[in-house]
Design a protein around this motif. Sequence first.
Motif, PDB file in Angstrom:
ATOM      1  N   UNK A 159       0.804  -1.222   0.000  1.00 29.25           N
ATOM      2  CA  UNK A 159       0.000   0.000   0.000  1.00 29.25           C
ATOM      3  C   UNK A 159       0.833   1.267   0.000  1.00 29.25           C
ATOM      4  N   UNK A 160       2.153   1.141   0.134  1.00 25.35           N
ATOM      5  CA  UNK A 160       2.977   2.323   0.370  1.00 25.35           C
ATOM      6  C   UNK A 160       2.985   3.280  -0.823  1.00 25.35           C
ATOM      7  N   UNK A 161       2.919   2.760  -2.034  1.00 23.26           N
ATOM      8  CA  UNK A 161       2.963   3.641  -3.197  1.00 23.26           C
ATOM      9  C   UNK A 161       1.769   4.592  -3.239  1.00 23.26           C
ATOM     10  N   UNK A 162       0.574   4.065  -3.013  1.00 23.15           N
ATOM     11  CA  UNK A 162      -0.618   4.914  -3.042  1.00 23.15           C
ATOM     12  C   UNK A 162      -0.621   5.889  -1.870  1.00 23.15           C
ATOM     13  N   UNK A 163      -0.120   5.466  -0.721  1.00 24.53           N
ATOM     14  CA  UNK A 163      -0.069   6.364   0.425  1.00 24.53           C
ATOM     15  C   UNK A 163       0.974   7.461   0.228  1.00 24.53           C
ATOM     16  N   UNK A 164       2.089   7.138  -0.415  1.00 30.31           N
ATOM     17  CA  UNK A 164       3.104   8.157  -0.687  1.00 30.31           C
ATOM     18  C   UNK A 164       2.547   9.232  -1.619  1.00 30.31           C
ATOM     19  N   UNK A 165       1.793   8.824  -2.610  1.00 32.39           N
ATOM     20  CA  UNK A 165       1.196   9.801  -3.517  1.00 32.39           C
ATOM     21  C   UNK A 165       0.184  10.680  -2.779  1.00 32.39           C
ATOM     22  N   UNK A 166      -0.491  10.107  -1.815  1.00 32.72           N
ATOM     23  CA  UNK A 166      -1.542  10.821  -1.091  1.00 32.72           C
ATOM     24  C   UNK A 166      -0.977  11.686   0.034  1.00 32.72           C
ATOM     25  N   UNK A 167       0.143  11.256   0.611  1.00 36.90           N
ATOM     26  CA  UNK A 167       0.744  11.932   1.768  1.00 36.90           C
ATOM     27  C   UNK A 167       2.243  12.078   1.504  1.00 36.90           C
ATOM     28  N   UNK A 168       2.634  13.035   0.655  1.00 38.79           N
ATOM     29  CA  UNK A 168       4.043  13.131   0.222  1.00 38.79           C
ATOM     30  C   UNK A 168       5.030  13.304   1.365  1.00 38.79           C
ATOM     31  N   UNK A 169       4.631  14.031   2.416  1.00 37.03           N
ATOM     32  CA  UNK A 169       5.554  14.313   3.514  1.00 37.03           C
ATOM     33  C   UNK A 169       5.428  13.312   4.658  1.00 37.03           C
ATOM     34  N   UNK A 170       4.544  12.342   4.553  1.00 40.23           N
ATOM     35  CA  UNK A 170       4.312  11.410   5.639  1.00 40.23           C
ATOM     36  C   UNK A 170       5.464  10.445   5.858  1.00 40.23           C
ATOM     37  N   UNK A 171       5.644  10.048   7.104  1.00 37.99           N
ATOM     38  CA  UNK A 171       6.632   9.026   7.441  1.00 37.99           C
ATOM     39  C   UNK A 171       5.957   7.670   7.250  1.00 37.99           C
ATOM     40  N   UNK A 172       6.415   6.912   6.268  1.00 39.50           N
ATOM     41  CA  UNK A 172       5.796   5.626   5.950  1.00 39.50           C
ATOM     42  C   UNK A 172       6.729   4.503   6.403  1.00 39.50           C
ATOM     43  N   UNK A 173       6.308   3.831   7.448  1.00 39.97           N
ATOM     44  CA  UNK A 173       7.100   2.761   8.060  1.00 39.97           C
ATOM     45  C   UNK A 173       6.573   1.432   7.544  1.00 39.97           C
ATOM     46  N   UNK A 174       7.462   0.620   6.992  1.00 39.05           N
ATOM     47  CA  UNK A 174       7.043  -0.606   6.310  1.00 39.05           C
ATOM     48  C   UNK A 174       7.660  -1.839   6.975  1.00 39.05           C
ATOM     49  N   UNK A 175       6.835  -2.626   7.683  1.00 40.34           N
ATOM     50  CA  UNK A 175       7.288  -3.915   8.214  1.00 40.34           C
ATOM     51  C   UNK A 175       7.021  -5.026   7.197  1.00 40.34           C
ATOM     52  N   UNK A 176       7.282  -6.254   7.611  1.00 42.15           N
ATOM     53  CA  UNK A 176       7.010  -7.379   6.722  1.00 42.15           C
ATOM     54  C   UNK A 176       7.889  -7.392   5.496  1.00 42.15           C
TER      55      UNK A 176
END
Length: 231
Positions: A159-176
């Motif tokens: 899901x990180x790609x769509x969230x990055x586009x939606x929240x450019x400045x957000x800290x996206x932490x990816x486990x798994x």
Amino acid sequence: MSNLPPVFLAVDTTEASRARALIRAAQPHIAGVKLGLEWFCANGLSSTGSLMAECGLPLFLDLKFHDIPNTVAAAVKAVAPLQPALLTVHAAGGLAMLAAARDAAPAATQLVAVTVLTSLDAADLGATGVTEDTAAQAVRLADLARAAGLDGVVTSAREVSSLRARWPEGLLVVPGVRPAGADAGDQKRVMTPREAMAAGASVLVVGRPISAADDPAQAAASIAAELAAWA
């Protein structure tokens, strides 16, 4: 977080000696250490502080607080002496709970909300009454975290790609995150470290591919080399 390497080692053990050995082995190749419920329930605040003081790395305290707003705020204040670089709450706790956690968090702590656990898929969500797929649910919960003023979210690499586009400045932490050819274990929505960073991840959380390896130091070095080659 932008000045740090992107990998936090998930130290999923109750044994202090095991935790110290894993951190020592991986330390040259990681940005910090993630400690979760397993460790914290067995060792508590004091031992956690001692471990982190000994290694000198940033702490990602992954306790996934989820309760009424007052209780979550009190819990955030209770762990504040550890000065975690990252701290998790569940986005499903709702806007008021997220805002209470934000207000209680130390200024130096980045508060991130868990969206959809990486062990869940659409069928698992459906069993809980959530009719949307994992991607749509992750977006919905990320929007809630953003509205509450949090720093970012914990999300599957899928899901990180769509969230990055939606929240450019957000800290996206990816486990798994799993290196190519590694066993996915109980994780259902995984990517390689390189794929996750290319999709827009800010921070990667890696556990068993390092901790369960025959040579944890080499496993950590291999992941760091893969990311260095990508960058």
